[in-house]
Write a protein that holds these residues in place. Sequence first.
Motif, short mmCIF file in Angstrom:
data_model
loop_
_atom_site.label_atom_id
_atom_site.label_comp_id
_atom_site.label_asym_id
_atom_site.label_seq_id
_atom_site.Cartn_x
_atom_site.Cartn_y
_atom_site.Cartn_z
N THR A 1 0.85 -1.22 0.14
CA THR A 1 0.00 -0.12 0.04
C THR A 1 0.84 1.09 -0.10
N TYR A 2 1.07 1.74 -1.10
CA TYR A 2 1.72 2.79 -1.21
C TYR A 2 1.04 4.37 -1.44
N VAL A 3 1.28 5.17 -0.28
CA VAL A 3 0.77 6.50 -0.24
C VAL A 3 1.55 7.70 -0.47
N ARG A 4 1.19 8.53 -1.56
CA ARG A 4 2.00 9.74 -1.86
C ARG A 4 1.20 10.90 -1.68
N ASN A 5 1.34 11.71 -1.00
CA ASN A 5 0.38 13.05 -0.74
C ASN A 5 0.87 14.00 -1.78
N PHE A 6 -0.44 14.98 -2.05
CA PHE A 6 -0.17 16.28 -2.62
C PHE A 6 -0.47 17.36 -1.55
N THR A 7 0.38 18.32 -1.37
CA THR A 7 0.15 19.44 -0.60
C THR A 7 -0.63 20.46 -1.77
N ASP A 8 -1.89 20.96 -1.47
CA ASP A 8 -2.73 21.48 -2.16
C ASP A 8 -3.26 22.73 -1.43
N VAL A 9 -2.80 22.81 -0.19
CA VAL A 9 -3.03 23.96 0.79
C VAL A 9 -1.87 24.51 1.27
N ASP A 10 -1.24 25.59 0.90
CA ASP A 10 -0.01 26.15 1.39
C ASP A 10 0.28 27.47 1.11
N ASP A 11 1.27 28.22 1.83
CA ASP A 11 1.53 29.73 1.60
C ASP A 11 2.07 29.79 0.12
N LYS A 12 2.74 29.01 -0.42
CA LYS A 12 3.37 29.12 -1.55
C LYS A 12 2.32 29.13 -2.78
N LEU B 1 -6.97 26.42 -5.05
CA LEU B 1 -7.48 24.96 -5.25
C LEU B 1 -7.33 24.48 -6.88
N SER B 2 -7.67 25.37 -7.57
CA SER B 2 -7.90 25.18 -9.02
C SER B 2 -6.36 25.27 -9.59
N LEU B 3 -5.69 26.40 -9.07
CA LEU B 3 -4.36 26.35 -9.47
C LEU B 3 -3.74 24.99 -9.23
N GLU C 1 -3.24 8.80 -3.72
CA GLU C 1 -2.73 10.03 -3.57
C GLU C 1 -3.52 10.96 -2.97
N PRO C 2 -3.45 11.11 -1.68
CA PRO C 2 -4.41 12.02 -0.94
C PRO C 2 -3.97 13.40 -1.15
N ARG C 3 -4.80 14.44 -1.09
CA ARG C 3 -4.76 15.76 -1.12
C ARG C 3 -5.24 16.30 0.39
N VAL C 4 -4.67 17.57 0.88
CA VAL C 4 -4.98 17.97 1.88
C VAL C 4 -6.39 18.72 2.11
N SER C 5 -6.90 19.13 0.91
CA SER C 5 -8.27 19.56 1.02
C SER C 5 -9.19 18.62 1.27
N PRO D 1 -4.53 24.27 7.63
CA PRO D 1 -3.79 23.41 8.28
C PRO D 1 -2.43 24.12 8.37
N GLY D 2 -1.57 23.68 9.14
CA GLY D 2 -0.29 23.88 9.13
C GLY D 2 0.53 22.82 8.31
N TRP D 3 1.82 23.11 7.81
CA TRP D 3 2.24 22.18 6.68
C TRP D 3 2.29 20.76 7.21
N HIS D 4 2.97 20.62 8.49
CA HIS D 4 3.66 19.34 8.98
C HIS D 4 2.51 18.32 9.26
N ILE D 5 1.25 18.62 9.91
CA ILE D 5 0.25 18.06 10.29
C ILE D 5 -0.39 17.12 9.10
N GLU D 6 -0.38 17.58 7.98
CA GLU D 6 -1.00 16.81 6.85
C GLU D 6 -0.66 15.41 6.68
N CYS D 7 0.70 15.23 6.77
CA CYS D 7 1.33 13.72 6.74
C CYS D 7 0.94 12.91 7.79
N SER D 8 1.04 13.58 8.92
CA SER D 8 0.60 12.84 10.18
C SER D 8 -0.69 12.12 9.95
N ALA D 9 -1.61 13.13 9.49
CA ALA D 9 -3.08 12.69 9.52
C ALA D 9 -3.24 11.62 8.38
#
Length: 554
Positions: A87-98, A111-113, A136-140, A227-235
């Motif tokens: 079971t291979y999970v690789r996330n996308f950060t789609d909510v972030d300052d950048k 979110l569209s960008l 491939e989970p996304r934060v949103s 969310p802050g950046w780090h919490i997304e991967c833990s969750a």
Amino acid sequence: MDPSKRETNLKKAPKTMTKKETEEFQFVVYNTMTQQKEVFKPKIPGEVGMYVCGVTAYDFSHLGHARAAVAFDVLYRYLLHLGYEVTYVRNFTDVDDKIIRRANETGEDPLSLSDRYCKEYNVDMADLQCLSPTHEPRVSDHLEQIKDMITQIINKDFGYVVDGDVFFAVDKFPNYGKLSGQKLENNRAGERVAVDTRKRNPSDFALWKAAKPGEPSWDSPWGHGRPGWHIECSAMSAHYLSFKFDIHGGGLDLIFPHHENEIAQSCAACQESDVSYWMHNGHVTNNNEKMSKSLGNFFTIRQITERYHPLALRYFLISAHYRSPLNYSVVQLEGASEAVFYIYQTLKDCQDALLQLQEERPKDGKPARTTPDAQECISKLCSEFQAKMSDDLSTSLILTGAFLEALKLINNLLAMLKKKQQKQQRFSVIQSLAEVEKEVKKVLDVLGLQSPCSYAEVLLQLKEKALTRAGFVEDDVLRLISERAEVRRNKDFLRSDQMRADLQAKGIALMDVGTETIWRPCVPVQQELEVVPPVGEKVPAESVQESKASIDSS
């Protein structure tokens, strides 16, 4: 790549070892946590849970992202080869300052960008032969899981609320720094963390950020925010793999603070939280400096694959051990391109020969015996592949040695078929070709270098990329070949040799085969003249015309 073939590639997985072979086998990986190699033993026999930190999707991905993706794709493929259910999970950060900053610059919805660049990333991954992760989970899409984990952290007194912001209290976690060896005072404001005097400790980091005007936000027990950046991967890792899983991976730069903070969060939320192996890939460097968007010294994957075949880029990325730094080099990219061409030309010649010789196989259906040389070659290739891959994925050592000897043997066997032989000896050579080719393809499959396209298609694509780098179309080369043939008929061999040399300097090798001249890509002799353009730039048209003119005047 044709979309239908890309889809086929994404669903394809390497052939596996038998259960007995897997049980008798030891796979060793380097664990960043213990700073040593360890025998891989999954928590559940026969099953592997793996989480790899993905990209923050606000632009086209660069070579550093490609290296991480390919490194863990090789691991994924190899685990499948060993017979594990992964079971291979690789996330996308789609909510972030950048993302928010870029969206404000372009006038897009954040979110569209981000969604657009998530899709572009997956196009690049397919081109690079990376298998699709299981998830491939996304934060949103995982705000509820994130808010639930933050609530657990607060309830266990590891988090505190200040004006709608939630911070993690690092003083409450005595094991902070156990992955990186960093001390608390080193967890300063980083790329994504602004200094905040409201913190109890300057090292405390954000779990939830209160809403700001013009930013996307969601309702929470602490008010609107994100969310802050780090919490997304833990969750998300806990959601898909539980708090206990086998492998957590990412780039070397994520060890601190990101992965260190992940450990703190996960253990605060669940005391039994445990990752068995932390694995990290080395940086891609440009002139020995880390390649990154923030430094502006990067090349996007798309820029590279416009000029080099994606297989050549993948070959380049696995030509060094995944934990070692990899210095960007056009010379190495050219060498990788030539190596891939040699592999595919050899396999195409082998395939063509076997198709032509089908009628010559034994009529009784019994396979002929392979030659002693072929038996030795296959045995050496299998044992070397297993030894190198099982030693922390030493891909760079596989691409040489027995693998190259196998390709050389195929060419030698093809040459033997052109000579007169007794029937039984000929059967033996044909059988040897088929068996060696099969083992070579197994290696390519696990390394992700086996294209869903035909050998002929890949060779054509490699030639087209070589023409692009040279600033030619094929008609230019064919015209020069015709002109050179006329020069040779006039016995002006000095000029003929110069024309060949001029083309070779542009990465085009001419080969005189009987009365015919054919061409193939090669490593340009004057390699220092070959430069991939910086981000956002193209090779000036006048440079291309000058290159053509220098050859035309020969």
